[in-house]
Design an enzyme around this catalytic site. Structure first.
Site, mmCIF file in Angstrom:
data_model
loop_
_atom_site.group_PDB
_atom_site.id
_atom_site.type_symbol
_atom_site.label_atom_id
_atom_site.label_comp_id
_atom_site.label_asym_id
_atom_site.label_seq_id
_atom_site.Cartn_x
_atom_site.Cartn_y
_atom_site.Cartn_z
ATOM 1 C CB CYS A 1 -1.172 -0.096 0.878
ATOM 2 S SG CYS A 1 -1.404 1.768 1.794
ATOM 3 C CB CYS B 1 0.436 1.728 4.345
ATOM 4 S SG CYS B 1 -0.790 1.086 3.864
#
Lengths: 102, 284
Positions: free
Chosen positions: A29, A32
């Protein structure tokens, strides 16, 4: 103090008292990865005042499911083990400190 | 790290990119599918000075070629968020992260008004990123609201991960896997309780755990919280500077007239001013 990586076994005890902030993330991700330095920075700034932890949703799918994490990154705040707030997506540090200081 | 990252390579973005390159700055342009650009669909553009008679597609291809020849780098993807750091910006692009010293927004007009339920269920079943959140929906029913040209590819990706995908859009998509259900629909809303339970499409309820809303571009204020708007467009000054230091904007996203010449002109200003902004930072 570095950010604490939380597992299913350690989770409940870790957040049971005081203020905790937990970042649910995964390696695939992008957003993230963007948030990671912010979280690490807060872990240092709030040392002794709040627990700052991370949960890798790949390694800990049960924790992600238990807290209904459906989009990452999601940051969940706890007071004495009870969820008090959550922020979905990448936010500037001030959005997190506002909850921690509140 | 790049000196400048341009968000969406239409006429304004490519113009800004070329101009920043003339000032010897490293430039990355992030774009989705070129077919999402409204200019791509223009059959004939007759009001661009000195170059009448070209189609929108021919113009875009010519702009892209120019940018490539100038050493502009490109990646395909959708910017999901932009985070200011102390003297740079981090941009989340699918599963990638890039860093830039200055950002130029040239997203075009993002037409999509939010759907009913979209903001309410963001992070509780509504997602803008198949690569980010797809894994969390393995084995579950998900709806893809396909509004971008590359949305079928993302729907295919979700299906391959093990999600049970229904693809919803106002017209038959190209390139969708045969095992993905397609539902034509215009009026859409997201409904649920604590989290998403269904999408309603023209009044019909389709149960699902997740809704992936895939637009060509996210709205600038979603990308960059705190960005000032004026009448729905990004507020800029004569330097195409926004209210956020280091963030510039050009083209249709700053307002009317929505024309190629205006976009290219604004791109030039934004490209030069972004380069100057970087030079100032180096001096101080």
């Amino acid at each position: 103090m570095a950010t604490i990586h939380l597992t299913k076994e350690a989770f409940d005890k870790a957040i049971s008292s005081g203020t905790a902030m937990v970042d649910f993330w995964a390696s695939w991700c992008g957003p993230c990865k963007m948030l990671a330095p912010v979280i690490d920075d807060l872990a240092g700034k709030y040392e002794g005042k709040a627990l700052v932890g991370k949960v890798n949703v790949d390694d800990e799918p049960e924790l992600a499911a238990r807290f209904g994490v459906m989009s990452i990154p999601t940051v969940i705040f706890f007071k004495d083990g009870v969820e008090v707030d959550r922020k979905v997506g990448v936010m500037p540090a001030a959005a997190y400190t506002a909850v921690l200081d509140g | 790290m790049y000196d400048v990252v341009v968000v969406v390579g239409g006429p304004a973005g490519l113009s800004a990119a070329v101009q920043a390159r003339t000032r010897n700055k490293s430039v990355l342009v992030v774009s989705g599918d070129v077919r999402d650009n409204p200019l791509w669909k223009a059959r004939l553009v007759n009001n661009y000075l000195g170059m009448p008679g070209l189609s929108g597609q021919e113009m875009l291809e010519s702009f892209q070629k120019h940018a490539r020849e100038m050493g502009v780098e490109e990646i395909n993807g959708r910017v999901l968020n932009i985070m200011p750091a102390s003297s740079s910006f981090y941009l989340g692009i699918g599963s990638q992260v890039e860093e830039a010293r200055a950002v130029i927004l040239a997203t075009g007009v993002v037409r999509a008004a939010q759907l009913p339920g979209e903001a309410e269920y963001l992070g509780r079943g509504v997602s803008y990123c198949a690569t980010c959140d797809g894994m969390l929906y393995r084995g579950k029913e998900v709806a893809v609201l396909g509004m971008a040209a590359d949305a079928p590819e993302e729907a295919n990706y979700l299906q391959e991960l093990g999600c049970k995908v229904t693809y919803i859009s106002d017209r038959q998509p190209e390139g969708l896997r045969k095992d993905i259900a397609f539902r034509r629909g215009f009026k859409r809303q997201v409904v649920g309780g604590q989290s998403v339970e269904a999408v309603e499409v023209d009044g019909e309820r389709l149960p699902c755990a997740g809704v992936f809303i895939l637009r060509p571009s996210l709205a600038p204020v979603q990308l960059l919280p705190g960005l000032a708007l004026e009448g729905g467009y990004i507020a800029v000054d004569r330097n195409m500077a926004t209210n956020l230091p280091g963030v510039f904007a050009a083209g249709d996203c700053t307002g009317t007239p929505l024309q190629v010449s205006k976009a290219v002109g604004e791109g030039l200003v934004a490209g030069h001013r972004a380069a100057e902004y970087i030079d100032q930072m180096d001096k101080s």
